[in-house]
Design an enzyme around this catalytic site. Structure first.
Site, PDB file in Angstrom:
ATOM      1  N   LYS A  35       0.851  -1.197   0.000  1.00 42.32           N
ATOM      2  CA  LYS A  35       0.000   0.000   0.000  1.00 42.32           C
ATOM      3  C   LYS A  35       0.883   1.241   0.000  1.00 42.32           C
ATOM      4  O   LYS A  35       1.739   1.396   0.865  1.00 42.32           O
ATOM      5  CB  LYS A  35      -0.910   0.015   1.228  1.00 42.32           C
ATOM      6  CG  LYS A  35      -1.793   1.259   1.304  1.00 42.32           C
ATOM      7  CD  LYS A  35      -2.826   1.155   2.407  1.00 42.32           C
ATOM      8  CE  LYS A  35      -2.347   1.668   3.743  1.00 42.32           C
ATOM      9  NZ  LYS A  35      -2.207   3.134   3.816  1.00 42.32           N
ATOM     10  N   ASP A  63      -3.302   4.218  -2.009  1.00 43.00           N
ATOM     11  CA  ASP A  63      -4.234   4.733  -0.999  1.00 43.00           C
ATOM     12  C   ASP A  63      -4.367   6.242  -1.201  1.00 43.00           C
ATOM     13  O   ASP A  63      -3.852   7.042  -0.426  1.00 43.00           O
ATOM     14  CB  ASP A  63      -3.662   4.390   0.385  1.00 43.00           C
ATOM     15  CG  ASP A  63      -4.612   4.670   1.529  1.00 43.00           C
ATOM     16  OD1 ASP A  63      -5.783   5.015   1.269  1.00 43.00           O
ATOM     17  OD2 ASP A  63      -4.175   4.541   2.691  1.00 43.00           O
ATOM     18  N   LYS A  65      -7.256   8.123  -1.661  1.00 46.93           N
ATOM     19  CA  LYS A  65      -8.421   8.767  -1.037  1.00 46.93           C
ATOM     20  C   LYS A  65      -8.864  10.002  -1.829  1.00 46.93           C
ATOM     21  O   LYS A  65      -9.045  11.086  -1.281  1.00 46.93           O
ATOM     22  CB  LYS A  65      -8.132   9.133   0.417  1.00 46.93           C
ATOM     23  CG  LYS A  65      -7.868   7.927   1.310  1.00 46.93           C
ATOM     24  CD  LYS A  65      -7.910   8.307   2.786  1.00 46.93           C
ATOM     25  CE  LYS A  65      -7.705   7.126   3.691  1.00 46.93           C
ATOM     26  NZ  LYS A  65      -6.318   6.644   3.717  1.00 46.93           N
ATOM     27  N   ASP A  68     -13.165  14.791  -4.917  1.00 48.93           N
ATOM     28  CA  ASP A  68     -13.215  16.055  -5.655  1.00 48.93           C
ATOM     29  C   ASP A  68     -14.432  15.989  -6.580  1.00 48.93           C
ATOM     30  O   ASP A  68     -15.216  15.033  -6.499  1.00 48.93           O
ATOM     31  CB  ASP A  68     -11.901  16.242  -6.436  1.00 48.93           C
ATOM     32  CG  ASP A  68     -11.538  17.717  -6.617  1.00 48.93           C
ATOM     33  OD1 ASP A  68     -12.441  18.497  -6.989  1.00 48.93           O
ATOM     34  OD2 ASP A  68     -10.366  18.074  -6.413  1.00 48.93           O
ATOM     35  N   THR A 125     -11.880   6.406  10.466  1.00 51.23           N
ATOM     36  CA  THR A 125     -12.012   5.916  11.850  1.00 51.23           C
ATOM     37  C   THR A 125     -11.620   6.989  12.867  1.00 51.23           C
ATOM     38  O   THR A 125     -11.875   6.840  14.056  1.00 51.23           O
ATOM     39  CB  THR A 125     -11.160   4.655  12.083  1.00 51.23           C
ATOM     40  OG1 THR A 125      -9.897   4.843  11.481  1.00 51.23           O
ATOM     41  CG2 THR A 125     -11.823   3.429  11.491  1.00 51.23           C
ATOM     42  N   ARG A 217       3.045  -1.686  10.575  1.00 51.42           N
ATOM     43  CA  ARG A 217       4.193  -1.843  11.472  1.00 51.42           C
ATOM     44  C   ARG A 217       4.406  -3.271  11.973  1.00 51.42           C
ATOM     45  O   ARG A 217       5.540  -3.642  12.275  1.00 51.42           O
ATOM     46  CB  ARG A 217       4.054  -0.872  12.640  1.00 51.42           C
ATOM     47  CG  ARG A 217       4.284   0.565  12.200  1.00 51.42           C
ATOM     48  CD  ARG A 217       3.691   1.550  13.154  1.00 51.42           C
ATOM     49  NE  ARG A 217       2.227   1.483  13.149  1.00 51.42           N
ATOM     50  CZ  ARG A 217       1.447   2.272  13.878  1.00 51.42           C
ATOM     51  NH1 ARG A 217       1.986   3.168  14.684  1.00 51.42           N
ATOM     52  NH2 ARG A 217       0.134   2.160  13.810  1.00 51.42           N
TER      53      ARG A 217
HETATM   54  O1  C5P Z   1       1.129   0.201  11.050  1.00 51.42           O
HETATM   55  P1  C5P Z   1      -0.317  -0.134  10.913  1.00 51.42           P
HETATM   56  O2  C5P Z   1      -0.599  -1.593  10.665  1.00 51.42           O
HETATM   57  O3  C5P Z   1      -1.158   0.457  12.018  1.00 51.42           O
HETATM   58  O4  C5P Z   1      -0.724   0.613   9.571  1.00 51.42           O
HETATM   59  C1  C5P Z   1      -2.026   0.600   9.128  1.00 51.42           C
HETATM   60  C2  C5P Z   1      -2.161   1.325   7.819  1.00 51.42           C
HETATM   61  O5  C5P Z   1      -3.539   1.425   7.492  1.00 51.42           O
HETATM   62  C3  C5P Z   1      -1.636   2.751   7.812  1.00 51.42           C
HETATM   63  O6  C5P Z   1      -1.171   3.039   6.487  1.00 51.42           O
HETATM   64  C4  C5P Z   1      -2.844   3.578   8.125  1.00 51.42           C
HETATM   65  O7  C5P Z   1      -2.790   4.875   7.593  1.00 51.42           O
HETATM   66  C5  C5P Z   1      -3.941   2.777   7.440  1.00 51.42           C
HETATM   67  N1  C5P Z   1      -5.274   2.959   8.023  1.00 51.42           N
HETATM   68  C6  C5P Z   1      -5.556   2.714   9.355  1.00 51.42           C
HETATM   69  N2  C5P Z   1      -6.813   2.868   9.849  1.00 51.42           N
HETATM   70  C7  C5P Z   1      -7.782   3.250   9.051  1.00 51.42           C
HETATM   71  C8  C5P Z   1      -7.544   3.502   7.709  1.00 51.42           C
HETATM   72  C9  C5P Z   1      -6.257   3.337   7.214  1.00 51.42           C
HETATM   73  O8  C5P Z   1      -4.668   2.348  10.109  1.00 51.42           O
HETATM   74  N3  C5P Z   1      -8.991   3.347   9.553  1.00 51.42           N
END
Ligand code: C5P
Length: 242
Positions: A35, A63, A65, A68, A125, A217
């Protein structure tokens, strides 16, 4: 049926190309895609898509998003399609005309070949009921708005939505099992939650009916990202075929 490993998308949340390319090389054989979000694309430039594919990333989820007017979103989706992205997202709150324009643009730009999967973001979220009702003046709960926008997205030609692990079941009830769900906030058991409040394990998410899991992560910050990705794939496989 999508294989367990193909359901895992690794979030490359980096501020430079080198780190993203290194991770793509390591995890490429173990996952379905990577992503690319707003941080990496702004830091590394749009040729990062081709560079990631060259480095062994199997597929790109952009991603973006987009949100517009329909004409502008159509142009952006056309350009992203020509760059070979496999999945791209837009905000469902752009409305039916914008969503339909995105779908038409992807089909036209793909010229009869495979077009990107079009995924809608429903309610971020970070937006709770108070923000939805107060700042945005949208009545009802965020959970209700998520289902409303998922239905709108489906009726307007989207292939699926991004959703939290807690929303998957309601979306599946409203839109059916084929409507794609892309789920962030996934943490294998034993991995720190970080700043994510609502998390699910890969097994929880798959059992709830999730199609794709976005994992950042838990893979990118692991001492051995390739092994961490393989472990998530094993957990998905066990949950999908108990
Ligand atoms: O590191 P982690 O697993 O938390 O990363 C989650 C990814 O998903 C990040 O790129 C974050 O921006 C994205 N994301 C999220 N929660 C959402 C929408 C997108 O964590 N509700």
């Amino acid at each position: 049926m999508t294989s367990p490993k193909d359901r895992i998308l690794v979030a490359l949340d980096y501020n430079n190309a080198d780190d993203a390319l290194r991770t793509a090389r390591a995890v490429g054989p173990h996952v379905g895609g990577v992503k690319v979000g707003l941080e990496l694309i702004n830091a590394a430039g749009f040729d990062i898509f081709a560079r990631l594919l060259d480095a062994g990333a199997p597929r790109i989820f952009y991603d973006a998003k987009f949100h517009d007017i329909p004409n502008t979103v159509a142009g952006a989706v056309r350009a992203a399609t020509k760059r070979g992205v496999w999945m791209v997202n837009v905000h469902a709150s752009g409305g039916a005309a914008m969503l339909r324009a995105a779908r038409d643009a992807a089909e036209t730009a793909a010229g009869g070949g495979p077009r990107p999967l079009l995924i809608a973001v429903t309610v971020l979220t970070s937006i709770d009921d108070a923000t939805l009702n107060g700042d945005l003046r949208v009545p009802g709960t965020a959970a209700e708005q998520v289902v409303h926008l998922a239905r709108l997205a489906q009726q307007s030609g989207m292939d699926g939505v991004v959703a939290s692990p807690l929303e998957v079941a309601a979306i599946r009830d409203a839109c059916g099992p084929e409507f794609v769900t892309v789920i962030p906030g996934v943490r294998p058991s034993g991995v720190a939650k970080g700043d994510q409040a609502r998390v699910a394990t890969p097994a929880d998410a798959v059992r709830a009916g999730a199609h794709y899991l976005v994992v950042g992560r838990a893979i990118t910050a692991a001492p051995d990202p390739a092994a961490a990705a393989a472990a998530v794939a094993a957990e998905v496989k066990a949950a999908a075929h108990p």
